[in-house]
Design a protein around this motif. Structure first.
Motif: not given
Lengths: 81, 643
Positions: A10, A39, A44-46, A59-61
């Motif tokens: 990540l 998570l 999808e994780i940003k 992060v954004e989930v």
């Protein structure tokens, strides 16, 4: 990213880049804690941002923001989009 | 009052969903804050009188999950199962629907009547999130009400719905998970069906698959056969899914949550970049974030100091002639002077402590409500790891700046006992608002603002140093930080006023009586002529080593009750709040350093005692007394070189 299917951790994502989680290497409790927050594998994780030195990453989930410690983040393996 | 007219509801939800706003709006002044039996976890109860109904409202601790990770989670789930409230109001942050739904699914598994309070729909709308409430209601078979709790919008609708449905324990949703899991659940339910159980059978089955420690143990005591069967089923599940059965369920829930979210939510991403997004980008930036943090915290101290000095001066003029008035009208007898010391103590409290404590709380609550404190945790995590703890400890530290008691209590957000204890000890070294009264009202006012700010930096450096040492002494690996980052919200005036008032109430009801009693006792000792004897007992420490006036000995003893007493009582004893005539700058700084570290106040000690046992509490006190005295003596000698 040149290779679409390469697996990276990540923290190796670029800021603003998203990826899909393919595996998380951690203990049962940690995995459950992460799963309760949405998570899990397939999510999808940003990567939103980092801090200086070896600080945590943001992060954004599923439309929510989280902060994850660097050690844990490095054990979340993603395939970048 | 007939039972017909009595309803009890509980509020449950994840942190930051706005549960407190709902609670405060519903119960207003009819609140009672206590502790859960045998726990140092706050229990908030209140009553709402509405349309002839008496509605008891209980605010469950904010949690992320209903698995037994923490005491709060266990308390919440036990309460819902055993007390069978008429309704559970699940407060949901609509801007984080998917994550919140995972918790909702866990609530529904408990088979209790749930009503969904979709809070902060205004923020969701501004974020471009459109939610189909009717569809959500259909999917979950549970009433859904959009609300904006901070304004109270929609909350009466919830109560109306509860009143309407109170007798029908229907609406209990049935959530179904994947096929393999359902077949396991079915097999377990068959075995559980005719047994005497305190919990719903389906829920127990789920918990057995999840390997919940508490439930597995309880069932194993009575029906070991069922646990054995569950073990078998778990192994087969693990073979199919390739990981632990406890995770299989968690995965199922989050998949279901995300599936539901996709069905009912439409996101119009094209909304303009909001101000809050920009603020977020700056305040968490690699470089600017730290700069912003220094400016914000510095600004906070500067405001507290400026406002405090102004208000303190205002009170000074106001109270100026009261003593003469008292002497003229009441007299100067023994009883009258005892009476005056009671009045004077309260005046001193209002004039010296209140002006600094008030802005401190207001600003802290604004920062909290805005969502800034999580940003500090994010920025400081790296530094915190060097102390063997993680970024969330910053939340406790900042709460500790207001008052060490909630600061220490908030340490339960840390995951392990070791981290909780380290954080609690460090919080006791964080200068609270009572100490800031001394730092600003004495050092800031009479020596200089830079010296006062310097003392804060000094305290932070010491906290870091002690953290570093204690993490070496108490072995163990620091746990990693996982924390939700709430969106910035426009701070809500009503909430901030309510919170500030709560803290001030404590000040009025607890500080004032202590101050009156202490003031009278000190005056009595003084009038009886015992002061020299007591002072001489402490003379070697206070005068010889610290270079302070002898009177500080007794002040420091009473200061254990509340630290602002040290300055308040000094003013009462001197009969003036112009400390410039009584103490040299060097003595002021030394006194401030002693007051900062010499012991946690009684209330903080009692929290340490309850949470970590008397041995650790006592050890902390003794170490801090010795440490502060040695430190302040050294500081005093160093200051010889400056002044």
């Amino acid at each position: 990213m040149s290779n679409k299917n390469q697996r990276i951790s990540l923290i190796e994502l670029e800021e603003g880049q998203a990826g899909n989680i393919v595996s998380i290497q951690g203990g049962r409790n940690m995995l459950k804690r992460l799963a309760d927050l949405g998570l899990n594998e397939g999510a999808e994780i940003k990567l939103i941002g980092r801090t200086l030195f070896t600080g945590p990453v943001q992060v954004e989930v599923c439309n929510s923001r989280f902060v994850i410690g660097r050690g844990m983040a490095s054990r979340i393996i993603v395939v970048p989009k | 009052m007939t039972d017909e007219k009595k309803i009890n509801i509980v509020l449950a939800g994840q942190g930051n969903a706005g549960k407190s706003s709902v609670f405060n709006y519903l119960t207003g002044l009819h609140q009672h804050i206590g502790n859960w039996a045998g726990k140092t976890i706050e229990k908030r109860e209140g009553t709402l009188f509405y349309k002839g109904f008496t509605i008891d409202v209980l605010d469950l601790p904010g949690i992320y999950s209903l698995t037994t990770f923490s005491v709060e989670e266990l308390i919440s789930r036990e309460y819902i199962i055993s007390q069978k409230p008429d309704y559970v109001v699940n407060v949901i942050d609509s801007t984080n629907l998917e994550r919140n739904l995972i918790f909702t699914l866990q609530l529904l598994e408990l088979e209790c009547p749930v009503i969904l309070d979709m809070n902060m729909v205004d923020l969701a709308w501004r974020k471009g999130i459109a939610i189909d409430y009717q569809e959500l209601e259909n999917i979950l078979n549970t009433p859904v009400v959009p609300t904006v709790a901070s304004r109270g919008a929609g909350l009466t609708t919830i109560i109306d719905k509860i009143i309407e449905r109170r007798r029908q324990r229907t609406g209990i949703a049935s959530i179904r998970y994947g096929k393999e899991i359902e077949s396991c659940i079915e097999q377990l339910i068959l075995m559980l069906k005719d047994k005497e159980l305190q919990y719903p059978a389906r829920w127990i089955a789920l918990k057995l698959i999840e390997k919940d420690a508490a439930i597995t143990k309880a069932i194993n005591e009575k029906y070991p056969g069922i646990v054995e069967k569950a073990g078998e089923l778990n192994r087969s599940l693990e073979q199919i899914h390739g990981h632990d059965s406890s995770l299989v369920i968690a995965d199922e829930r989050s998949h279901l949550a995300s599936q539901i979210t996709r069905t009912i939510v439409k996101i119009n991403r094209k909304k303009q970049v909001r101000l809050n997004d920009r603020l977020d980008a700056i305040t968490t930036h690699k470089f600017y974030g730290y700069l912003a943090m220094i400016l914000i915290m510095g600004g906070m101290f500067l405001t507290v100091f400026t406002f405090g000095n102004w208000l303190s001066g205002l009170f000074d003029t106001l109270f100026k002639n009261w003593h003469d008035w008292w002497n003229m009208n009441v007299g100067v007898t023994f009883a009258a002077s005892l009476g005056w010391s009671a009045v004077e103590s309260v005046l001193a409290l209002i004039q010296i402590a209140l002006p600094y404590i008030l802005p401190f709380y207001i600003i802290l609550y604004i920062l909290e409500d805005w969502g800034y404190i999580s940003r500090i945790s994010f920025l400081m995590d790296h530094l915190m790891h060097k102390m063997g703890i993680h970024g969330k400890a910053c939340i406790s530290f900042i709460i500790g700046l207001g008052c060490n008691v909630p600061g220490c209590l908030s340490c339960r957000i840390m995951e392990t006992r070791r981290e909780r204890f380290i954080t609690a000890v460090l919080v006791t070294m964080v200068p609270c608002s009572a100490v800031s009264v001394i730092v600003f009202g004495l050092v800031g006012k009479y020596v200089g603002l830079l010296w006062a700010l310097g003392l804060y930096v000094f305290a932070m450096a010491l906290v870091f140093l002690v953290g570093k040492i204690s993490s070496k002494l108490l072995l163990g690996e620091p746990v990693e930080l996982i924390m939700a980052m709430p969106d910035y919200k426009t701070p809500h005036v009503r909430t901030i006023v309510a919170q500030t008032w709560d803290s001030l109430k404590e000040f009025v009801y607890i500080a004032a009586p202590i101050v009156i009693v202490t003031g009278v006792v000190i005056q009595a000792i003084n009038l009886a002529g015992w002061m020299p004897a007591i002072s001489s007992f402490l003379y070697p420490v206070t005068v010889t080593w610290l270079g302070l006036p002898a009177i500080t000995g007794i002040l420091l003893i009473f200061g254990v009750l509340r630290k602002e007493l040290i300055l308040v009582m000094l003013a009462a004893y001197l009969g003036t709040s112009n400390f410039g005539n009584a103490l040299s700058p060097q003595q002021m700084i030394t006194l401030a350093v002693v007051s900062m570290f010499y012991i946690p106040c009684v209330a903080t000690i009692s929290v340490l005692w309850k949470d970590y046992g008397w041995k650790k509490a006592l050890a902390v006190c003794i170490i801090e007394i010795v440490f502060a005295i040695i430190l302040a003596g050294l500081v005093s000698r160093l200051l010889d070189l400056v002044f």
